[in-house]
Every structure is written in C-alpha cells, then in structure tokens.
Design a protein around this motif. Sequence first.
Motif, PDB file in Angstrom:
ATOM      1  N   ALA A   8       0.737  -1.334   0.142  1.00  0.00           N
ATOM      2  CA  ALA A   8       0.132   0.025  -0.149  1.00  0.00           C
ATOM      3  C   ALA A   8       0.833   1.177  -0.070  1.00  0.00           C
ATOM      4  O   ALA A   8       0.429   2.437  -0.674  1.00  0.00           O
ATOM      5  CB  ALA A   8      -1.055   0.071   1.083  1.00  0.00           C
ATOM      6  N   LEU A   9       1.903   1.214   0.763  1.00  0.00           N
ATOM      7  CA  LEU A   9       2.820   2.342   0.660  1.00  0.00           C
ATOM      8  C   LEU A   9       3.385   2.667  -0.655  1.00  0.00           C
ATOM      9  O   LEU A   9       3.569   3.714  -1.025  1.00  0.00           O
ATOM     10  CB  LEU A   9       4.076   2.197   1.695  1.00  0.00           C
ATOM     11  N   LEU A  10       3.846   1.584  -1.211  1.00  0.00           N
ATOM     12  CA  LEU A  10       4.324   1.999  -2.687  1.00  0.00           C
ATOM     13  C   LEU A  10       2.992   2.199  -3.565  1.00  0.00           C
ATOM     14  O   LEU A  10       3.604   3.359  -4.280  1.00  0.00           O
ATOM     15  CB  LEU A  10       4.895   0.487  -3.315  1.00  0.00           C
ATOM     16  N   GLY A  11       1.926   1.881  -3.579  1.00  0.00           N
ATOM     17  CA  GLY A  11       0.917   2.270  -4.326  1.00  0.00           C
ATOM     18  C   GLY A  11       0.888   3.736  -3.858  1.00  0.00           C
ATOM     19  O   GLY A  11       0.547   4.688  -5.055  1.00  0.00           O
ATOM     20  N   THR A  12       1.019   4.207  -2.797  1.00  0.00           N
ATOM     21  CA  THR A  12       0.862   5.453  -2.310  1.00  0.00           C
ATOM     22  C   THR A  12       1.735   6.593  -3.197  1.00  0.00           C
ATOM     23  O   THR A  12       1.450   7.529  -3.478  1.00  0.00           O
ATOM     24  CB  THR A  12       0.809   5.921  -0.965  1.00  0.00           C
ATOM     25  N   GLY A  13       3.072   6.035  -3.111  1.00  0.00           N
ATOM     26  CA  GLY A  13       4.229   6.963  -3.943  1.00  0.00           C
ATOM     27  C   GLY A  13       3.797   6.960  -5.001  1.00  0.00           C
ATOM     28  O   GLY A  13       4.139   7.999  -5.981  1.00  0.00           O
ATOM     29  N   LEU A  14       3.223   5.855  -5.872  1.00  0.00           N
ATOM     30  CA  LEU A  14       2.956   6.077  -7.254  1.00  0.00           C
ATOM     31  C   LEU A  14       1.799   6.968  -7.721  1.00  0.00           C
ATOM     32  O   LEU A  14       1.833   7.594  -8.526  1.00  0.00           O
ATOM     33  CB  LEU A  14       2.585   4.382  -7.886  1.00  0.00           C
ATOM     34  N   VAL A  15       0.781   6.911  -6.772  1.00  0.00           N
ATOM     35  CA  VAL A  15      -0.162   7.761  -7.007  1.00  0.00           C
ATOM     36  C   VAL A  15       0.370   9.402  -6.896  1.00  0.00           C
ATOM     37  O   VAL A  15      -0.101  10.137  -7.574  1.00  0.00           O
ATOM     38  CB  VAL A  15      -1.490   7.609  -6.203  1.00  0.00           C
ATOM     39  N   SER A 231      -0.607   1.341  -9.577  1.00  0.00           N
ATOM     40  CA  SER A 231      -0.778   1.597  -8.402  1.00  0.00           C
ATOM     41  C   SER A 231      -2.105   1.056  -7.794  1.00  0.00           C
ATOM     42  O   SER A 231      -2.157   0.683  -6.544  1.00  0.00           O
ATOM     43  CB  SER A 231      -1.052   3.066  -8.121  1.00  0.00           C
ATOM     44  N   LEU A 232      -3.071   0.744  -8.694  1.00  0.00           N
ATOM     45  CA  LEU A 232      -4.097   0.282  -8.585  1.00  0.00           C
ATOM     46  C   LEU A 232      -3.993  -1.239  -8.245  1.00  0.00           C
ATOM     47  O   LEU A 232      -5.240  -2.282  -7.601  1.00  0.00           O
ATOM     48  CB  LEU A 232      -5.252   0.331  -9.642  1.00  0.00           C
ATOM     49  N   LEU A 281      -8.426   7.806   4.518  1.00  0.00           N
ATOM     50  CA  LEU A 281      -8.587   6.554   3.716  1.00  0.00           C
ATOM     51  C   LEU A 281      -7.650   5.459   3.502  1.00  0.00           C
ATOM     52  O   LEU A 281      -7.410   4.472   3.615  1.00  0.00           O
ATOM     53  CB  LEU A 281      -9.413   7.076   2.356  1.00  0.00           C
ATOM     54  N   VAL A 282      -6.322   6.556   2.914  1.00  0.00           N
ATOM     55  CA  VAL A 282      -5.006   5.976   2.690  1.00  0.00           C
ATOM     56  C   VAL A 282      -4.450   5.146   3.840  1.00  0.00           C
ATOM     57  O   VAL A 282      -4.029   3.807   3.839  1.00  0.00           O
ATOM     58  CB  VAL A 282      -4.223   6.974   2.099  1.00  0.00           C
ATOM     59  N   TRP A 283      -4.568   5.793   5.118  1.00  0.00           N
ATOM     60  CA  TRP A 283      -3.996   5.272   6.287  1.00  0.00           C
ATOM     61  C   TRP A 283      -4.704   3.974   6.778  1.00  0.00           C
ATOM     62  O   TRP A 283      -3.986   3.024   6.958  1.00  0.00           O
ATOM     63  CB  TRP A 283      -4.164   6.383   7.475  1.00  0.00           C
ATOM     64  N   ASP A 284      -5.949   3.787   6.481  1.00  0.00           N
ATOM     65  CA  ASP A 284      -6.986   2.738   6.806  1.00  0.00           C
ATOM     66  C   ASP A 284      -6.414   1.712   5.914  1.00  0.00           C
ATOM     67  O   ASP A 284      -6.422   0.475   6.313  1.00  0.00           O
ATOM     68  CB  ASP A 284      -8.332   3.234   6.706  1.00  0.00           C
ATOM     69  N   GLN A 285      -6.022   2.043   4.591  1.00  0.00           N
ATOM     70  CA  GLN A 285      -5.774   0.921   3.714  1.00  0.00           C
ATOM     71  C   GLN A 285      -4.480   0.180   3.986  1.00  0.00           C
ATOM     72  O   GLN A 285      -3.834  -0.709   3.587  1.00  0.00           O
ATOM     73  CB  GLN A 285      -5.684   1.432   2.427  1.00  0.00           C
ATOM     74  N   MET A 286      -3.781   1.163   4.672  1.00  0.00           N
ATOM     75  CA  MET A 286      -2.072   0.671   4.834  1.00  0.00           C
ATOM     76  C   MET A 286      -2.094  -0.275   6.158  1.00  0.00           C
ATOM     77  O   MET A 286      -0.822  -0.645   6.305  1.00  0.00           O
ATOM     78  CB  MET A 286      -1.272   2.054   4.824  1.00  0.00           C
ATOM     79  N   GLN A 287      -3.131  -0.014   7.112  1.00  0.00           N
ATOM     80  CA  GLN A 287      -2.712  -0.942   8.239  1.00  0.00           C
ATOM     81  C   GLN A 287      -2.908  -2.325   7.978  1.00  0.00           C
ATOM     82  O   GLN A 287      -3.548  -2.863   6.952  1.00  0.00           O
ATOM     83  CB  GLN A 287      -3.886  -0.471   9.091  1.00  0.00           C
ATOM     84  N   PRO A 288      -2.200  -3.225   8.725  1.00  0.00           N
ATOM     85  CA  PRO A 288      -2.434  -4.531   8.488  1.00  0.00           C
ATOM     86  C   PRO A 288      -3.705  -5.059   8.755  1.00  0.00           C
ATOM     87  O   PRO A 288      -4.495  -4.533   9.665  1.00  0.00           O
ATOM     88  CB  PRO A 288      -1.309  -5.083   9.516  1.00  0.00           C
ATOM     89  N   ALA A 289      -4.118  -5.990   8.086  1.00  0.00           N
ATOM     90  CA  ALA A 289      -5.439  -6.772   8.336  1.00  0.00           C
ATOM     91  C   ALA A 289      -5.625  -7.320   9.593  1.00  0.00           C
ATOM     92  O   ALA A 289      -4.722  -8.023  10.011  1.00  0.00           O
ATOM     93  CB  ALA A 289      -5.790  -7.542   6.978  1.00  0.00           C
ATOM     94  N   PRO A 290      -6.881  -7.168  10.352  1.00  0.00           N
ATOM     95  CA  PRO A 290      -6.765  -7.698  11.521  1.00  0.00           C
ATOM     96  C   PRO A 290      -7.255  -9.173  11.385  1.00  0.00           C
ATOM     97  O   PRO A 290      -7.580  -9.697  10.371  1.00  0.00           O
ATOM     98  CB  PRO A 290      -8.073  -7.075  11.942  1.00  0.00           C
TER      99      PRO A 290
END
Length: 306
Positions: A8-15, A231-232, A281-290
């Motif tokens: 997700a962090l890589l995707g964020t940088g690409l966006v 990124s998608l 929203l991005v921070w929520d996506q970057m958190q590890p899945a529970p």
Amino acid sequence: MSGLDRSALLGTGLVVLYTLMISSADAITKFIANGYAAPQLFAFSGAIVVALSWGCARLKRAPQSLRTRCPRAMALRSGLTVVGSVAFFYAFRELPLAEVFVFIGMMPIFAGLFSGLMLGEFLRPAAWAALAAGFVGVLCLFPEGLAAVTTGHVIALFACLCGTFSMLLARYIGRHEDNALAQVFYPNAALSGVMALALPFVYRPMPLADLGWVVAYAGFLFVARWLLVVSLRHLAAYAVTPLMNLQFVWMVLLGAAFFAEIPAFNILLGVAIVIASGVVLVWDQMQPAPLDGSRARLVRRPKIAR
C-alpha cells in the motif's frame, strides 16, 4: 516500516507521482483547448501513447504484455476512456483548473459507492465517515455555490463519472493479469482511432511549437496512466482516488503560473477537508489486516463479465 502494508505504501508513492504527471497533462489540455478541437489533440497524442506502449513491449521482448485476458472489461474501459477524455477536454475549456478539481474531488465518493457493487470492496464505518467529510469538502470547493452550476460543471461531473468507472475496471482487470502496458495500449488505441475519424472535419494547421505541446502531453499521459494502473494493484480504488486530490496542489501552481488563476479561500478550505479525508482513507488501507478479517476485503467474485 513495521506494522504498515508495504504494498500500500508503494501504491501511495506511485499515485503521488501520478498526480504530478496527470496535472501537467491537464494544463496542456487547457492550453490546447483554447485553439483546437478535441480530435486534434487526442488523435495525435493517442497514437503517440500507443507507439510508446508498443515500443516498451518490444524493448521488454514481451509482445504478450499487450495481450489481455479480460477483453470485455478492457473494451468497456477503452470506451469510457474515449468518452471521458472528450468530456474532460471541454470541461477544461469551460472552467478554471481549480473548478474542474471540484469534480475530481468527487471521484472517491463515486468509487466508494460503486466499488462494493463492482469489486466487492466494502468499506468500514471509519472509511465511510472519511468519505462523508470529503463530500463536505467538495461542497466548499464551489466558488459561487451550487446555484451557479453551468454546462461546464455538468460536463466535468460526467467526465469524472467516466473516470471513476474506468479506474474501477482497471483494478478489476489488474486482479486477473499484471500487464499494465495493455491497460495503457488499448484505451489509447481506441481514443486515437475514434478521434482520427472526426479529425478531417475539425483539423487546423498546427505550428511546430503546438505540435511539441501535443507530444509533451502524450508523454505525460503515457507515464501517468501506467503509474495509475500499477498503483491500483497495490491500493483499493477508494483509497487511490482520494490521494489523487493532491492534483489540486499542482493545479493551483500551474493555474497561477500559466493561466493567472488564483483560487478563493473557500476552495482552499474545501481542498484541506478533501485531502484530510483522503489521508484517513489511505492510512486505513495501509494498516495490517486484523485477524478477524473485518477490514474491507474482496468477499465475492466480481460480477463484471470477462
């Protein structure tokens, strides 16, 4: 980096990089739109992007990178690209860059509404709250209020709907194949082909300098669309689209530098709200899945026909 989703962090940088590339292309679109019709820009630039895609495939010695296993979804994405590109062209002609961003800022709301139906990506309550806050920010972006809706605003809204569905389809296709070049090649081939049919009716001779702008536009667009497709694969569509609101920063700078467009305070306030919701929203996506799997994940197979 521990505790964060590196993909997700890589995707964020690409966006983030995508926003710079696409904003530069948008500024060129606004410049060209003042003197030429849409087919003249898109017939040439689309052909250039197609050639760049084909050239990259040849350099990789991987012609299969231009093949797709999702022909129906790709055809639909290509059609949306054609319609959306033309709509954005005329939106940029009618409105300042910052006002077009009003509707670009609505794309995460559209993505959130439709990603569940198309992709099975359901949002948690915190993410819906962030989307609601983003909508409030979008309302602040209107310089003269909702009563001042013009034809340009309607065209911009339609363009952003097309763009949202195109991105959702890109994410769908990305689940079945990893050839990003194909997602750049086919939509631009469709755009160039359709616009070439209309070109004889609207063509105007172009000086060398304007032709250079068309080439620059094609280059920015090629890099931007490739970055977006990649990124998608790393971020959900509803997380990518809010981050794209960083385009506003580039739009303000480019609008002020080249078009003498200075946004009002209410636009800046709205942007601050929209970008803040995007960060959530991005921070929520970057958190590890529970462990209980409560985070938004694909819960059923997409219903889009391949």
